[in-house]
Write a protein that holds these residues in place. Structure first.
Motif, PDB file in Angstrom:
ATOM      1  N   UNK A 141       0.108 -67.825  18.649  1.00  0.00           N
ATOM      2  CA  UNK A 141       1.239 -67.939  17.723  1.00  0.00           C
ATOM      3  C   UNK A 141       2.383 -67.057  18.206  1.00  0.00           C
ATOM      4  N   UNK A 142       2.055 -65.829  18.601  1.00  0.00           N
ATOM      5  CA  UNK A 142       3.070 -64.897  19.108  1.00  0.00           C
ATOM      6  C   UNK A 142       3.629 -65.407  20.426  1.00  0.00           C
ATOM      7  N   UNK A 143       2.757 -65.933  21.280  1.00  0.00           N
ATOM      8  CA  UNK A 143       3.181 -66.431  22.588  1.00  0.00           C
ATOM      9  C   UNK A 143       4.135 -67.617  22.449  1.00  0.00           C
ATOM     10  N   UNK A 144       3.814 -68.558  21.562  1.00  0.00           N
ATOM     11  CA  UNK A 144       4.668 -69.743  21.370  1.00  0.00           C
ATOM     12  C   UNK A 144       6.051 -69.338  20.878  1.00  0.00           C
ATOM     13  N   UNK A 145       6.069 -68.457  19.904  1.00  0.00           N
ATOM     14  CA  UNK A 145       7.348 -68.038  19.331  1.00  0.00           C
ATOM     15  C   UNK A 145       8.187 -67.262  20.347  1.00  0.00           C
ATOM     16  N   UNK A 146       7.529 -66.387  21.112  1.00  0.00           N
ATOM     17  CA  UNK A 146       8.271 -65.529  22.039  1.00  0.00           C
ATOM     18  C   UNK A 146       8.707 -66.270  23.298  1.00  0.00           C
ATOM     19  N   UNK A 147       7.826 -67.105  23.858  1.00  0.00           N
ATOM     20  CA  UNK A 147       8.115 -67.729  25.145  1.00  0.00           C
ATOM     21  C   UNK A 147       8.895 -69.032  25.010  1.00  0.00           C
ATOM     22  N   UNK A 148       8.653 -69.776  23.941  1.00  0.00           N
ATOM     23  CA  UNK A 148       9.313 -71.071  23.797  1.00  0.00           C
ATOM     24  C   UNK A 148      10.460 -71.048  22.786  1.00  0.00           C
ATOM     25  N   UNK A 149      10.479 -70.050  21.938  1.00  0.00           N
ATOM     26  CA  UNK A 149      11.513 -69.985  20.920  1.00  0.00           C
ATOM     27  C   UNK A 149      11.347 -71.022  19.833  1.00  0.00           C
ATOM     28  N   UNK A 150      10.159 -71.633  19.727  1.00  0.00           N
ATOM     29  CA  UNK A 150       9.896 -72.647  18.694  1.00  0.00           C
ATOM     30  C   UNK A 150       9.176 -71.964  17.527  1.00  0.00           C
ATOM     31  N   UNK A 151       9.679 -72.100  16.333  1.00  0.00           N
ATOM     32  CA  UNK A 151       9.006 -71.457  15.190  1.00  0.00           C
ATOM     33  C   UNK A 151       7.752 -72.210  14.777  1.00  0.00           C
ATOM     34  N   UNK A 152       6.758 -71.470  14.347  1.00  0.00           N
ATOM     35  CA  UNK A 152       5.555 -72.068  13.757  1.00  0.00           C
ATOM     36  C   UNK A 152       5.849 -72.278  12.278  1.00  0.00           C
ATOM     37  N   UNK A 153       5.788 -73.507  11.807  1.00  0.00           N
ATOM     38  CA  UNK A 153       6.171 -73.812  10.427  1.00  0.00           C
ATOM     39  C   UNK A 153       4.985 -74.043   9.513  1.00  0.00           C
ATOM     40  N   UNK A 154       3.872 -74.537  10.060  1.00  0.00           N
ATOM     41  CA  UNK A 154       2.678 -74.766   9.247  1.00  0.00           C
ATOM     42  C   UNK A 154       1.451 -74.326  10.028  1.00  0.00           C
ATOM     43  N   UNK A 155       0.465 -73.819   9.332  1.00  0.00           N
ATOM     44  CA  UNK A 155      -0.798 -73.437   9.983  1.00  0.00           C
ATOM     45  C   UNK A 155      -1.956 -73.983   9.165  1.00  0.00           C
ATOM     46  N   UNK A 156      -2.986 -74.432   9.859  1.00  0.00           N
ATOM     47  CA  UNK A 156      -4.204 -74.919   9.216  1.00  0.00           C
ATOM     48  C   UNK A 156      -5.272 -73.852   9.268  1.00  0.00           C
ATOM     49  N   UNK A 157      -5.726 -73.402   8.097  1.00  0.00           N
ATOM     50  CA  UNK A 157      -6.717 -72.323   8.034  1.00  0.00           C
ATOM     51  C   UNK A 157      -8.002 -72.788   7.356  1.00  0.00           C
ATOM     52  N   UNK A 158      -8.262 -74.093   7.393  1.00  0.00           N
ATOM     53  CA  UNK A 158      -9.484 -74.617   6.792  1.00  0.00           C
ATOM     54  C   UNK A 158      -9.457 -76.131   6.780  1.00  0.00           C
ATOM     55  N   UNK A 159     -10.542 -76.723   6.272  1.00  0.00           N
ATOM     56  CA  UNK A 159     -10.663 -78.180   6.269  1.00  0.00           C
ATOM     57  C   UNK A 159     -10.246 -78.809   4.939  1.00  0.00           C
ATOM     58  N   UNK A 160     -10.015 -77.974   3.916  1.00  0.00           N
ATOM     59  CA  UNK A 160      -9.636 -78.499   2.616  1.00  0.00           C
ATOM     60  C   UNK A 160      -8.226 -79.067   2.616  1.00  0.00           C
ATOM     61  N   UNK A 161      -7.947 -79.918   1.643  1.00  0.00           N
ATOM     62  CA  UNK A 161      -6.637 -80.560   1.579  1.00  0.00           C
ATOM     63  C   UNK A 161      -5.537 -79.564   1.243  1.00  0.00           C
ATOM     64  N   UNK A 162      -5.911 -78.403   0.687  1.00  0.00           N
ATOM     65  CA  UNK A 162      -4.932 -77.356   0.359  1.00  0.00           C
ATOM     66  C   UNK A 162      -4.863 -76.271   1.420  1.00  0.00           C
ATOM     67  N   UNK A 163      -5.550 -76.455   2.541  1.00  0.00           N
ATOM     68  CA  UNK A 163      -5.633 -75.405   3.558  1.00  0.00           C
ATOM     69  C   UNK A 163      -4.551 -75.492   4.625  1.00  0.00           C
ATOM     70  N   UNK A 164      -3.553 -76.368   4.445  1.00  0.00           N
ATOM     71  CA  UNK A 164      -2.379 -76.392   5.320  1.00  0.00           C
ATOM     72  C   UNK A 164      -1.312 -75.545   4.641  1.00  0.00           C
ATOM     73  N   UNK A 165      -1.010 -74.388   5.238  1.00  0.00           N
ATOM     74  CA  UNK A 165      -0.146 -73.418   4.588  1.00  0.00           C
ATOM     75  C   UNK A 165       1.186 -73.286   5.316  1.00  0.00           C
ATOM     76  N   UNK A 166       2.285 -73.075   4.563  1.00  0.00           N
ATOM     77  CA  UNK A 166       3.549 -72.719   5.215  1.00  0.00           C
ATOM     78  C   UNK A 166       3.381 -71.398   5.944  1.00  0.00           C
ATOM     79  N   UNK A 167       3.925 -71.326   7.135  1.00  0.00           N
ATOM     80  CA  UNK A 167       3.741 -70.115   7.931  1.00  0.00           C
ATOM     81  C   UNK A 167       4.652 -69.013   7.427  1.00  0.00           C
ATOM     82  N   UNK A 168       4.043 -67.851   7.161  1.00  0.00           N
ATOM     83  CA  UNK A 168       4.766 -66.656   6.740  1.00  0.00           C
ATOM     84  C   UNK A 168       4.502 -65.585   7.787  1.00  0.00           C
ATOM     85  N   UNK A 169       5.543 -65.241   8.559  1.00  0.00           N
ATOM     86  CA  UNK A 169       5.369 -64.317   9.682  1.00  0.00           C
ATOM     87  C   UNK A 169       4.851 -62.957   9.224  1.00  0.00           C
ATOM     88  N   UNK A 170       5.385 -62.449   8.115  1.00  0.00           N
ATOM     89  CA  UNK A 170       4.955 -61.136   7.633  1.00  0.00           C
ATOM     90  C   UNK A 170       3.486 -61.159   7.213  1.00  0.00           C
TER      91      UNK A 170
END
Length: 455
Positions: free
Chosen positions: A264-293
């Motif tokens: 995540x850090x590498x993509x943001x730093x090297x490509x300049x593309x923001x991470x907007x969503x992250x999947x942290x599980x298999x549930x339908x509610x487990x796709x979360x908006x990315x919060x850098x902090x």
């Protein structure tokens, strides 16, 4: 469960691998020198933070250590957290400011595009938006049916053509239908394609041109879905997709199942593309908006930092634990002996004096000092019991002796009879040759026998 807790749980493997590895490495140093920075850089690269990002972090660390006069290696983790938080920059959410807004989802096969679309539709519907999905993956068998299941579950509308149709035509019809129906969001699924397949990448460029023409003036998102378990290969995919499509954000899936969350850090730093969503599980509610902090706080979470790690059952550790247990047992025995009153010890020793010397010598002093109060009675009974035991032993010895004598006589008789028979047989064998008649000795020829034969 809150968003932070989901992100924290999803980053457990990355935290256990990368963060604990860095803390363990820093704890092995007593001073900050160039060897420390070299090993720290190597640890970051092994954690899939990328070579370029690792070098930049270490360069900035050198400057901050010198500027702030830091000498304790343990303080470096706080500086790394500060640097990575600065690299992640500000959060950028999805741009859905127009009606309709268009989201194009791209990525390689198996990255999780269809699942991501289903989860996004579910979230948009919960926000009260009307969603239409374009099934532009006409290449993969059963892809349209799979997407239909997800859209039905989320309550979204679906525009589909026959399998093998032109994907750009599906996108064109979907945008036209969204405008006519007053939909808020159009989500376009695309075929999974390898970044090194030229024809498929050109097809993707064609879809982009259709969107730009038919949805001119509309908010547009081009989301690249990346599998976090692929590590630095995901960064390579992003670079090549960026050449044919205007990627506006990254969806990082399967982050909960990998120790390579450092990309995540590498993509943001090297490509300049923001991470907007992250999947942290298999549930339908487990796709979360990315919060850098929240991501940085969860990655560097020190809640369990001071918790001791499970002890490895190595020989050295086992031996050390055994020594400690033996020392504790010895101390406990000494404490118990000290707690016995002096009067009790005297009462115990008096009856013990009547015990035969042989038995007394066999009883350790520590036993006589720590035995219970019933010992006097037991000790008084020992001589009688010992005498009875000796008498019984003597009787048993006599019985054994008698049995041994009887056994010896029987054995002797059994041995003597065959011996006598053998002697008699031998005697008969010697007499038999004597009964045979002796052979007559040859007659000697006389001197005149020669002349008699002549006559």
């Amino acid at each position: 469960m809150g968003i932070f807790q989901k992100i924290r749980d999803g980053l457990k493997k990355t935290r256990d691998s990368l963060m604990k590895g860095m803390r363990r490495m820093l704890g092995s140093f007593t001073k900050i020198d160039e060897d420390l920075f070299e090993q720290l850089e190597e640890t970051m690269i092994m954690g899939d933070m990328g070579a370029e990002t690792a070098v930049q972090i270490c360069d900035r660390l050198r400057g901050m250590v010198k500027e702030r006069g830091i000498t304790d290696p343990k303080d470096i983790m706080g500086l790394i957290q500060e640097i990575t938080a600065d690299m992640m920059g500000e959060d950028e959410g999805l741009d859905l400011s127009t009606k309709p807004s268009v989201i194009l989802v791209i990525g390689v096969n198996g990255a999780g595009k269809t699942t991501t679309i289903g989860k996004m539709c579910h979230q948009f519907k919960n926000e009260g938006k009307r969603v239409l999905v374009a099934a532009a993956d006409t290449f993969r068998a059963a892809a349209i049916d799979q997407l239909a299941v997800w859209t039905d579950r989320a309550g979204a509308e679906l525009v589909r053509h026959a399998e093998g149709s032109d994907p750009a035509a599906v996108v064109f019809d979907a945008i036209t239908a969204a405008k006519a129906r007053g939909c808020d969001v159009v989500v376009c699924d695309t075929a999974g394609r390898l970044h090194n397949k030229k024809n498929l990448m050109q097809e993707l460029a064609k879809i982009n041109r259709i969107i730009d023409r038919e949805a001119e003036g509309c908010a547009k998102e081009c989301l690249l879905v990346l599998d976090a378990t692929t590590g630095q290969n995901a960064v390579s995919q992003a670079r090549l997709f960026q050449e044919v499509a205007p990627i506006t954000g990254i969806v990082l899936t399967k982050l909960d199942g990998t120790a390579k969350g450092g990309i995540v850090i590498s993509i943001r730093n090297e490509l300049g593309i923001p991470v907007k969503l992250i999947g942290v599980g298999e549930g339908i509610d487990d796709l979360q908006p990315f919060d850098a902090k929240s991501f940085i706080d969860a990655l560097f979470d020190r809640e369990n930092e001071d918790t001791p790690e499970p002890v490895n059952t190595l020989a050295a550790d086992t031996e050390e634990a055994a020594d400690e247990q033996a020392a504790e047992a010895e101390t406990a025995a000494d404490d118990t002996a000290e707690e016995i009153p002096a009067e009790t010890k005297e009462v115990i020793k008096e009856p013990a004096a009547g015990i035969p010397e042989q038995i007394t010598e066999m009883i350790p002093e520590t036993v006589t000092e720590t035995v219970p109060e019933e010992l006097p009675q037991i000790a008084a009974e020992i001589p009688e019991t010992a005498a009875e035991t000796v008498s019984a032993a003597a009787e048993a010895a006599e019985d054994v002796a008698e049995t041994a004598e009887e056994t010896a006589e029987t054995a002797a008789a059994e041995i003597t009879e065959p011996a006598e028979d053998a002697e008699a047989s031998a005697a008969e064998t010697e007499e038999e040759p004597a009964e045979k008649p002796e052979e007559e000795a040859p007659k000697k020829k006389g001197f005149f026998s020669f002349f008699r034969r002549k006559k």
